[in-house]
Design an enzyme around this catalytic site. Sequence first.
Site, short mmCIF file in Angstrom:
data_model
loop_
_atom_site.label_atom_id
_atom_site.label_comp_id
_atom_site.label_asym_id
_atom_site.label_seq_id
_atom_site.Cartn_x
_atom_site.Cartn_y
_atom_site.Cartn_z
N TYR A 2 -4.20 3.96 5.94
CA TYR A 2 -3.50 2.66 6.04
C TYR A 2 -1.99 2.77 6.17
CZ TYR A 2 -7.72 2.10 3.10
OH TYR A 2 -8.96 2.22 2.53
N HIS A 3 -1.50 3.64 7.03
CA HIS A 3 -0.05 3.78 7.21
C HIS A 3 0.36 3.65 8.67
CE1 HIS A 3 -0.04 6.40 3.29
NE2 HIS A 3 -0.13 5.10 3.03
#
Length: 530
Positions: free
Chosen positions: A467-468
Amino acid sequence: MDSTYDYIIIGAGSAGCVLANRLSEDPAVKVLLLEAGGRDWHPFIHMPAGLAKIAGLTSINWDYATVPQPQLGGRVLWCPRGKVLGGSSSINAMCYIRGVATDYDCWAAQGASGWQWDNVLPYFRKAEGNTRGGDAFHGADGPLTVSDLRHVNPLTQVFIDAGQQTGLPFNPDFNGAGQEGVGLYQVTQRDGARCSTAVAYLAPARSRPNLTVCTQANASRITFTGTRASGVTCAVRGQGHHFEARHEVLLCGGAINSPQLLMLSGIGPADDLRRLGIDVVHDAPGVGANLQDHLDVTTLQHCTQPISYDRLSEVKTALQYFLGGHRGPGTSNVAEGAGFVRSHLAPDARADIQLHFIPAMIDDHGRNRLPGDGYTLHACFLRPRSRGTLRLASSRAGDKPLIDPNYLGDPEGFDMKMMVECAKLSLDLLAQKAFDPYRGAPIFPKDTPRSEAAFIDFVRTRAETVYHPIGTCRMGNDATAVVDPLLRVRGVEGLRVVDASVMPELPGGNTNAPTIMIAERAADLIRAAS
């Protein structure tokens, strides 16, 4: 609501809430903050361990997915992003990590002048209210409370002991003088509750008469007078509105939504826009390019002792938390244990692998509950060389964009080599003596890979995003950069992008703290131009 404001901020996420606070500190300035989601009312947003329950709530999550990934067997990967006040800072695991000085010096070397470490450290410190106190690396008085975990599962200490048995040092501060080692994450929590940017920055500013916060406001287009951004068209609870900006429009939608809205507004690759019937305001081929993300591989094992979080009673945990003064396992961020490792493949002195240890079994982002007790070790390669794209699926604002991170797509295959290293490191750490009293049957991988090909197959089958996403409105001084080092969109006036999409490349760690830093510095840049 009025129709005209000095500044219109699109997106009340990790960056937008910061800008709303800082710009509205001047009572002479009128600020409008638009958020597509709703208020952060859900109690499990604020109870840290509640993140496991809100992961799949589409009411607070954009619920994106990638296009099929060829290097991952054609799998479609889930890509959650916050759709609520606070944005992804309201649904993330609260790990407070900045990366290292060289990360930002590299930004500056790539054309993001003014964003080197010596320039950004003061803004990290300005934002931070670390409960340990201030020093050369940390702030003590900033709005964003950073604290030690109130509750730590005993398995997390086992992980730390095992990491030291592999030769890693214990590190009490991953944001201090050195990053390498194992230890506990510090978290964005205040008194045992999540400290999102909605809590840290927006809540103290909500009573200001010069700040208007509008939720359920879906922006469909930035409007222009000539080449100057003049306003925003959006639907507020289904009703159409147009708001005008006297000074600037500030786009804070994140690495997915910001390039999407730019393209819907006519700023992007001209041929692509014309094919969709979108009038071109500025031909900007860099919009939606340079997409980067941290790919992550998880190793799961059963635990022989009933001490993991898998057995927690959700009702009992919530009652203890809400009635007991924010105490107990409800205060856990779940991803308690941290590790930063420099592999033998690292090209420089920086750690190139990050570990998140979870004293529970996490399969499919926690959406698939497994029976029994267990623990999970996440490992990701911090500096991927693969670059992807984000493109429009249609000219309709409500249609989700086409997200193609191109995981493991670098031509040299280096990213796959590093993901294999991540898997090998995870198995080695979990095989250490410290885990002997707890180690049960393996879950993933079910059988230890015996060859390089077997490790590659494991990665292709199990890897997921951590999730980056960043980089889709890259900052720089070359022709393909979307924004200049002052975050102004190139080719137009009165429009800036302020969020993770402007990062030229990934920092060495979680991206929430760097995004907040970007917004803090952007506020000063904006005020200096007014």
